[in-house]
Motif scaffolding. Structure first.
Motif, mmCIF file in Angstrom:
data_model
loop_
_atom_site.group_PDB
_atom_site.id
_atom_site.type_symbol
_atom_site.label_atom_id
_atom_site.label_comp_id
_atom_site.label_asym_id
_atom_site.label_seq_id
_atom_site.Cartn_x
_atom_site.Cartn_y
_atom_site.Cartn_z
ATOM 1 N N ASN A 97 26.699 48.693 19.063
ATOM 2 C CA ASN A 97 25.526 48.561 19.940
ATOM 3 C C ASN A 97 24.392 47.843 19.213
ATOM 4 O OD1 ASN A 97 26.813 49.859 22.044
ATOM 5 N ND2 ASN A 97 25.996 51.883 21.520
ATOM 6 N N ASP A 98 24.207 48.174 17.925
ATOM 7 C CA ASP A 98 23.176 47.495 17.137
ATOM 8 C C ASP A 98 23.483 46.002 17.030
ATOM 9 O OD1 ASP A 98 21.939 49.910 16.754
ATOM 10 O OD2 ASP A 98 22.734 50.224 14.724
ATOM 11 N N LEU A 99 24.745 45.689 16.792
ATOM 12 C CA LEU A 99 25.154 44.279 16.699
ATOM 13 C C LEU A 99 24.908 43.548 18.016
ATOM 14 C CD1 LEU A 99 28.540 44.140 14.727
ATOM 15 C CD2 LEU A 99 26.489 42.797 14.280
ATOM 16 N N GLU A 100 25.235 44.206 19.107
ATOM 17 C CA GLU A 100 25.028 43.612 20.423
ATOM 18 C C GLU A 100 23.548 43.307 20.642
ATOM 19 O OE1 GLU A 100 25.824 41.954 23.995
ATOM 20 O OE2 GLU A 100 27.428 42.851 22.765
ATOM 21 N N SER A 101 22.675 44.208 20.212
ATOM 22 C CA SER A 101 21.225 44.011 20.389
ATOM 23 C C SER A 101 20.730 42.833 19.552
ATOM 24 C CB SER A 101 20.479 45.285 19.998
ATOM 25 O OG SER A 101 20.838 46.355 20.838
ATOM 26 N N ILE A 102 21.216 42.752 18.297
ATOM 27 C CA ILE A 102 20.792 41.653 17.425
ATOM 28 C C ILE A 102 21.244 40.309 17.986
ATOM 29 C CG2 ILE A 102 21.034 40.634 15.119
ATOM 30 C CD1 ILE A 102 21.410 43.516 14.055
ATOM 31 N N CYS A 103 22.506 40.246 18.386
ATOM 32 C CA CYS A 103 23.039 38.983 18.905
ATOM 33 C C CYS A 103 22.387 38.604 20.233
ATOM 34 C CB CYS A 103 24.563 39.074 19.058
ATOM 35 S SG CYS A 103 25.449 39.043 17.494
#
Length: 539
Positions: A97-103
């Motif tokens: 989820n964190d990766l999705e937010s950053i991307c």
């Protein structure tokens, strides 16, 4: 204390991770062990591509992130018993989820900074190390997971940060004293700057992490576990007869790694050399193989040349002009112009007349280098004292490496003679005063031939090898093949001549095998070979 590092191929999936677990269990029985792990094989590249796609507003980044999530969830489910999966599955979901937010932010801003990319790629090592730590716990092997970002302090050059070794070593020692354990699990590659922002250590970063921990703890040994059984006398993808180097010195290993031997990187060696901590390269998939032991001094040293390495995709820059003769400062200005653009110089040669200076750089920087140098010498170019920078591409560097070369005459002559007899043209030559390395710039098209020629000259027996390609398989051609088949044992035994047929062709079929065609069954093999359409192109 001993430090073991496992690369991406060693932790690619649940099956390989179980091999790692078995190796570590044996290590724990001998001494306190600290394990540094890379991301699952291929994950770092996947994350880099995700960030790149997001930066150009390609929604395909979401599919890449889904692959990332699925691979880690699958590994958790395969390694851990059902009752122990839930906490780790939640961690995987949170990281994803964190990766999705950053991307998503990168997608909206259409910008991917080096700092943001470090934040993205760090997730691979974080998750792999957490999964491996949980795997040991599930097998009732207590361990401490250490976030390397909390102890390795670097500058803020994102993507290739340099550690502050004094601060880092103190932080590592303090953390280990506060948390005693028979086993520590640490994510490699990642660190943080003075502000606590995530950084990465660049190429070979996980090895570098392991090196920093080994040096900080005065470990008796650093083992680097990979998918090959040590450093080789040459690239085995190029030289079929390449051999494992059982023992090698730090300086020889550094020279070979600088010129393309990717089993280990120079940065890994630096923290260990002053403390004389040996490095042992081992194969996760052939754990009983001896591997390569890297130490300060190698006593058993029968080979004068230790290894042959190469570095491809080079550009050769030549600054020439009569106005350079006798005028100081040209070299300083040339290297200053390149340094200002953060362009690394790999090889340097200068004519004794001072009429020219030549350097080799990575060809990805060619356009930037030419612009920078031409701007620096704009006045001299305009007044015809210096010619515009001349650039050649399509070049590579090959290098002979060995500590004992300095004590033997004729090595250079043997090297250049072998290359000359095989029509390999040399564009430039460089040899350091330590005489541990002789380098030559050649055409990239000649690299495979050059390395095989040099390997045969310096590492193989006195047997000569002749490769034949026979075109025409009528009565004469067939009889010739029969004669060669019958004569092969005699030629090898009596004349020390290995004669191999590597290609045969008629008007319809062509059979190729660079390791030699089995002449007992050549007719059967030819029946299933490719069409002979390419025969007319052979020169």
């Amino acid at each position: 204390m001993q430090v073991l590092k496992f690369g991406g191929t060693s932790v690619a999936n649940s099956a390989t991770i179980l091999k790692v677990v078995n190796i570590v269990i044996k290590a724990i029985a001998k001494d306190t062990t600290l394990v540094v792990v890379s991301a699952l094989g291929g994950i770092t590249d996947l994350l880099i591509e995700s960030g790149r796609l997001a930066s150009i507003q390609d929604e395909g980044y979401s599919a890449k992130l889904k692959i990332f999530e699925d691979r880690h969830l699958q590994v958790v489910r395969e390694l851990l018993p059902i009752g122990a999966q839930s906490p780790l599955l939640s961690q995987v979901k949170k990281k994803c989820n964190d990766l999705e937010s950053i991307c998503k932010a990168v997608f909206l801003l259409k910008e991917l900074s080096a700092r943001t990319l470090d934040s993205i790629v760090s997730q691979g090592e974080l998750l792999s190390s957490l999964i491996i730590s949980a795997t040991f716990e599930s097998k009732h092997i207590p361990n401490q997971w250490i976030d390397s970002r909390e102890v390795i302090r670097t500058n803020s050059i994102y993507g290739m940060a340099s550690p502050d070794t004094v601060v880092t070593w103190y932080a590592i020692q303090k953390r280990l004293l506060e948390s005693p354990s028979p086993l520590y699990i640490v994510p490699g590659f990642i660190a943080s700057d003075q502000e606590g922002i995530t950084t990465t250590l660049g190429r070979g970063g996980s090895d570098y992490t392991a090196s920093l921990f080994a040096a900080a703890t005065d470990s008796k040994l650093l083992e680097i576990w990979t998918d090959v059984s040590g450093m080789m006398t040459a690239d085995p993808r190029i030289v079929g007869n390449a051999k494992v180097i059982p023992n090698i010195s730090y300086k020889e290993a550094m020279e070979l790694s600088h010129f393309g031997a990717k089993v280990i990187y120079p940065s890994t060696l630096q923290p260990l050399m002053n403390k004389n901590i040996p490095i042992w390269i081992k194969n996760t998939f052939a754990a009983d193989d001896y591997g390569t032991l890297i130490e300060s001094i190698v006593w058993e040293d029968r080979n004068i040349v230790r290894g042959i390495s190469s570095m491809g995709k080079m550009a050769f820059l030549s600054l020439e002009g009569s106005g350079m003769i006798g005028i100081p400062g040209f070299s300083r200005r040339l290297f200053g112009a390149l340094a200002d653009k953060r362009i690394n110089v790999i090889l340097i040669t200068q004519s004794s007349s001072e009429h020219s200076i030549c350097v080799a750089i990575d060809d990805i920087n060619t356009a930037l280098a030419k612009k920078a140098v031409d701007e620096e010498f704009a006045f001299e170019i305009e007044t015809n004292k210096v010619e515009p920078l001349h650039v050649e591409t399509g070049l590579s560097i090959i290098a002979l490496v060995g500590d004992k070369m300095k004590n033997h005459t004729g090595i250079s002559g043997k090297m250049f003679g072998a290359l000359g007899r095989n029509s390999v043209n040399i564009r430039a030559i460089a040899q350091g005063s330590s005489e541990k390395n002789i380098s030559a710039v050649i055409s990239t098209a000649d690299v495979a031939k050059a390395i095989n020629v040099l390997h045969e000259e310096f590492f193989e027996t006195a047997d000569k090898q002749v490769n034949l390609f026979i075109i025409g398989l009528g009565n004469v051609g067939s009889r010739l093949i029969d004669q060669l088949r019958l004569q092969q044992p005699y030629l090898l035994q009596k004349m020390r001549l290995q004669l191999r047929v590597i290609g045969i062709a008629n008007s319809r079929k062509m059979l190729l095998n660079e390791n030699g065609i089995d002449l007992d069954f050549w007719q059967e093999q030819l029946l299933t070979a490719d069409r002979g359409d390419e025969i007319g192109r052979i020169r």
